[in-house]
Write a protein that holds these residues in place. Structure first.
Motif, mmCIF file in Angstrom:
data_model
loop_
_atom_site.group_PDB
_atom_site.id
_atom_site.type_symbol
_atom_site.label_atom_id
_atom_site.label_comp_id
_atom_site.label_asym_id
_atom_site.label_seq_id
_atom_site.Cartn_x
_atom_site.Cartn_y
_atom_site.Cartn_z
ATOM 1 N N SER A 57 36.689 15.930 -5.218
ATOM 2 C CA SER A 57 35.784 15.878 -4.076
ATOM 3 C C SER A 57 34.512 16.673 -4.335
ATOM 4 C CB SER A 57 36.478 16.412 -2.820
ATOM 5 O OG SER A 57 36.884 17.762 -3.015
ATOM 6 N N ASN A 58 34.572 17.620 -5.284
ATOM 7 C CA ASN A 58 33.406 18.425 -5.621
ATOM 8 C C ASN A 58 32.614 17.840 -6.790
ATOM 9 O OD1 ASN A 58 33.889 20.404 -3.657
ATOM 10 N ND2 ASN A 58 35.376 21.435 -4.982
ATOM 11 N N ARG A 59 33.004 16.653 -7.232
ATOM 12 C CA ARG A 59 32.338 16.022 -8.368
ATOM 13 C C ARG A 59 31.719 14.695 -7.943
ATOM 14 N NH1 ARG A 59 34.332 17.940 -13.538
ATOM 15 N NH2 ARG A 59 35.814 19.632 -13.230
ATOM 16 N N VAL A 60 30.653 14.363 -8.603
ATOM 17 C CA VAL A 60 30.007 13.075 -8.364
ATOM 18 C C VAL A 60 29.852 12.369 -9.708
ATOM 19 C CG1 VAL A 60 28.776 13.869 -6.324
ATOM 20 C CG2 VAL A 60 27.684 14.038 -8.559
ATOM 21 N N THR A 61 29.732 11.068 -9.656
ATOM 22 C CA THR A 61 29.575 10.288 -10.873
ATOM 23 C C THR A 61 28.094 10.144 -11.203
ATOM 24 O OG1 THR A 61 31.592 9.040 -10.405
ATOM 25 C CG2 THR A 61 30.058 8.083 -11.997
ATOM 26 N N ILE A 62 27.716 10.520 -12.406
ATOM 27 C CA ILE A 62 26.355 10.313 -12.878
ATOM 28 C C ILE A 62 26.404 9.388 -14.082
ATOM 29 C CG2 ILE A 62 25.591 12.585 -12.072
ATOM 30 C CD1 ILE A 62 25.659 13.506 -15.011
ATOM 31 N N GLU A 63 25.288 8.767 -14.387
ATOM 32 C CA GLU A 63 25.232 7.855 -15.522
ATOM 33 C C GLU A 63 24.284 8.407 -16.570
ATOM 34 O OE1 GLU A 63 23.765 3.314 -16.284
ATOM 35 O OE2 GLU A 63 25.215 3.636 -14.654
ATOM 36 N N ILE A 64 24.779 8.530 -17.804
ATOM 37 C CA ILE A 64 23.978 9.017 -18.922
ATOM 38 C C ILE A 64 24.059 8.003 -20.044
ATOM 39 C CG2 ILE A 64 23.558 10.910 -20.530
ATOM 40 C CD1 ILE A 64 25.180 12.723 -18.706
ATOM 41 N N ALA A 65 22.933 7.439 -20.393
ATOM 42 C CA ALA A 65 22.866 6.456 -21.490
ATOM 43 C C ALA A 65 23.922 5.370 -21.338
ATOM 44 C CB ALA A 65 23.014 7.165 -22.837
ATOM 45 N N GLY A 66 24.071 4.900 -20.104
ATOM 46 C CA GLY A 66 25.005 3.803 -19.855
ATOM 47 C C GLY A 66 26.443 4.229 -19.645
ATOM 48 N N GLU B 238 31.321 20.337 -23.343
ATOM 49 C CA GLU B 238 31.305 18.882 -23.411
ATOM 50 C C GLU B 238 29.888 18.323 -23.559
ATOM 51 O OE1 GLU B 238 33.303 17.585 -19.918
ATOM 52 O OE2 GLU B 238 35.284 18.206 -20.608
ATOM 53 N N GLY B 239 28.893 19.176 -23.379
ATOM 54 C CA GLY B 239 27.522 18.760 -23.640
ATOM 55 C C GLY B 239 26.922 17.810 -22.628
ATOM 56 N N ILE B 240 27.352 17.903 -21.372
ATOM 57 C CA ILE B 240 26.832 16.969 -20.352
ATOM 58 C C ILE B 240 25.335 17.173 -20.139
ATOM 59 C CG2 ILE B 240 26.957 16.282 -17.930
ATOM 60 C CD1 ILE B 240 29.929 16.906 -17.999
ATOM 61 N N LEU B 241 24.906 18.432 -19.992
ATOM 62 C CA LEU B 241 23.475 18.693 -19.825
ATOM 63 C C LEU B 241 22.709 18.245 -21.065
ATOM 64 C CD1 LEU B 241 20.968 19.881 -18.485
ATOM 65 C CD2 LEU B 241 21.670 22.137 -19.344
ATOM 66 N N ALA B 242 23.244 18.539 -22.246
ATOM 67 C CA ALA B 242 22.574 18.152 -23.490
ATOM 68 C C ALA B 242 22.425 16.639 -23.594
ATOM 69 C CB ALA B 242 23.360 18.688 -24.684
ATOM 70 N N LEU B 243 23.438 15.902 -23.177
ATOM 71 C CA LEU B 243 23.364 14.441 -23.192
ATOM 72 C C LEU B 243 22.266 13.947 -22.250
ATOM 73 C CD1 LEU B 243 27.173 13.555 -23.253
ATOM 74 C CD2 LEU B 243 25.501 13.027 -25.053
ATOM 75 N N LEU C 116 19.558 15.608 -21.354
ATOM 76 C CA LEU C 116 18.259 15.949 -21.930
ATOM 77 C C LEU C 116 17.923 15.020 -23.091
ATOM 78 C CD1 LEU C 116 18.547 19.850 -21.904
ATOM 79 C CD2 LEU C 116 17.257 18.400 -20.323
ATOM 80 N N GLN C 117 18.921 14.693 -23.892
ATOM 81 C CA GLN C 117 18.679 13.782 -25.005
ATOM 82 C C GLN C 117 18.310 12.382 -24.500
ATOM 83 O OE1 GLN C 117 20.713 14.059 -28.963
ATOM 84 N NE2 GLN C 117 21.850 12.322 -28.143
ATOM 85 N N ALA C 118 18.969 11.942 -23.418
ATOM 86 C CA ALA C 118 18.679 10.629 -22.850
ATOM 87 C C ALA C 118 17.267 10.568 -22.283
ATOM 88 C CB ALA C 118 19.703 10.289 -21.769
ATOM 89 N N VAL D 145 31.327 15.906 -29.589
ATOM 90 C CA VAL D 145 30.651 15.158 -28.535
ATOM 91 C C VAL D 145 29.908 13.977 -29.148
ATOM 92 C CG1 VAL D 145 28.967 15.268 -26.668
ATOM 93 C CG2 VAL D 145 30.381 17.276 -27.187
ATOM 94 N N ASP D 146 30.251 12.773 -28.723
ATOM 95 C CA ASP D 146 29.613 11.576 -29.260
ATOM 96 C C ASP D 146 28.126 11.566 -28.942
ATOM 97 O OD1 ASP D 146 31.957 10.618 -30.301
ATOM 98 O OD2 ASP D 146 32.458 9.395 -28.542
ATOM 99 N N GLY D 147 27.328 11.297 -29.966
ATOM 100 C CA GLY D 147 25.899 11.127 -29.754
ATOM 101 C C GLY D 147 25.081 12.393 -29.797
ATOM 102 N N LEU D 148 25.735 13.551 -30.040
ATOM 103 C CA LEU D 148 25.007 14.813 -30.098
ATOM 104 C C LEU D 148 25.163 15.464 -31.466
ATOM 105 C CD1 LEU D 148 25.757 16.549 -26.670
ATOM 106 C CD2 LEU D 148 23.556 15.670 -27.442
ATOM 107 N N HIS D 149 24.107 16.166 -31.891
ATOM 108 C CA HIS D 149 24.179 16.957 -33.113
ATOM 109 C C HIS D 149 24.825 18.293 -32.764
ATOM 110 C CE1 HIS D 149 21.981 19.432 -36.391
ATOM 111 N NE2 HIS D 149 23.169 19.029 -36.808
ATOM 112 N N GLU D 150 26.076 18.472 -33.180
ATOM 113 C CA GLU D 150 26.858 19.649 -32.795
ATOM 114 C C GLU D 150 27.141 20.517 -34.022
ATOM 115 O OE1 GLU D 150 30.994 20.734 -30.400
ATOM 116 O OE2 GLU D 150 30.792 18.790 -31.395
ATOM 117 N N ILE D 151 27.002 21.830 -33.840
ATOM 118 C CA ILE D 151 27.232 22.798 -34.911
ATOM 119 C C ILE D 151 28.322 23.777 -34.466
ATOM 120 C CG2 ILE D 151 26.214 24.689 -36.246
ATOM 121 C CD1 ILE D 151 23.510 23.270 -35.900
#
Length: 278
Positions: free
Chosen positions: A4-13, A48-53, A55-57, A72-78
């Motif tokens: 209930s405290n979460r909402v669905t957002i769309e990032i790069a589809g 999980e890199g949600i903010l990074a995803l 920003l990248q999008a 994390v798919d689609g991110l350059h992770e170190i």
């Protein structure tokens, strides 16, 4: 945390569940980032890199670090331990570094800030978020228990170092560390203020008197607390104004935007930016 405290957002589809508290915090962070796109951005301990995803999008060049890589798919992770004595990161220097709810888990705050300074381009932006132990509700809790909101009791010793808040420091200490490691503080605010916390503002007149006296007027026979020079009084007045702001008196978190000094000895800019929560 319930759905209930979460909402669905769309990032790069892709559809991703995001906590409403994180949406508010990330909204503030995005406004603090450099205006230019693309910017080279490093997010430390990004999980999980949600903010990074996001920003990248939006067109930014984003690198993330994690103590244990999450893949994390689609991110350059170190893979990186921020407590390491020294480290390099490819793609540095960065236009911005985001350290979101990380610094309170680090063993040495000054060392970590020096490393961020090293990884930033001159004039680059550092955005720090961390729990606000000095909100009035937390101060009252400390008065009664000796602990703070964000660290309500002793940490269990069997936990790995850094898993809990081992460096829960207040704004004045972070202000000192940032300036000593070569940063100018530009903005200070909070992303979460509850109506119930605003009730504590009834004590603000008394707090204003005490804070102003001890920060600007009270004389100490110790060099480290001297208030005679104009520069020190200006710095103290800035700290006083931040401490008396509604975000710091009532906010659950602190969000700071700081910039790496362009050159040593450059005039320091101090500007307090506070969101209107009324």
């Amino acid at each position: 945390m319930g759905k209930s405290n979460r909402v669905t957002i769309e990032i790069a589809g892709k559809k991703i569940l995001k906590h409403i508290r994180d949406i508010a915090k990330d909204g503030v962070i995005k406004k603090m980032l450099p205006a230019k796109t693309p910017s080279k951005i490093l997010e430390t301990s990004a999980g999980e890199g949600i903010l990074a995803l996001e920003l990248q999008a939006s067109g930014h060049d984003v690198t993330i670090t994690n103590f244990a890589q999450t893949g994390v798919d689609g991110l350059h992770e170190i893979k990186l331990d921020l407590n390491a004595a020294d480290y390099e990161i490819e793609n540095a220097p960065f236009d911005a570094i985001i350290s979101r709810e990380v610094i309170e888990h680090i063993e040495s705050v000054p060392h970590t800030l020096r490393m961020f300074h090293k990884l930033l381009a001159p004039g680059g932006t550092l955005i720090l978020t961390f729990p606000n132990r000095l909100c009035l509700r937390s101060r009252f809790y400390h008065f009664l228990t000796g602990f703070y909101r964000g660290m309500p009791s002793p940490i269990n010793l069997e936990l790995p170092m850094g898993e809990e808040h081992i460096n829960l420091i207040g704004y004045p200490e972070m202000d000192y560390f940032l300036r000593k490691t070569g940063f100018n503080i530009e903005e200070v605010t909070s992303s979460e203020i509850k109506k119930s916390d605003k009730a504590w503002l009834i004590f603000k007149p008394l707090i204003w008197l005490a804070t102003t006296f001890f920060i600007l007027l009270h004389k100490k026979n110790r060099e480290g607390y001297e208030k005679a020079t104009q520069a020190q009084r200006k710095a103290n007045a800035f700290v006083r104004d931040v401490l008396l702001s509604t975000p710091v008196l009532c906010g659950k978190d602190i969000i700071i935007k700081a910039t790496r000094e362009i050159k040593k000895g450059a005039p320091e800019r101090m500007r307090l930016f506070l969101f209107n929560y009324d």
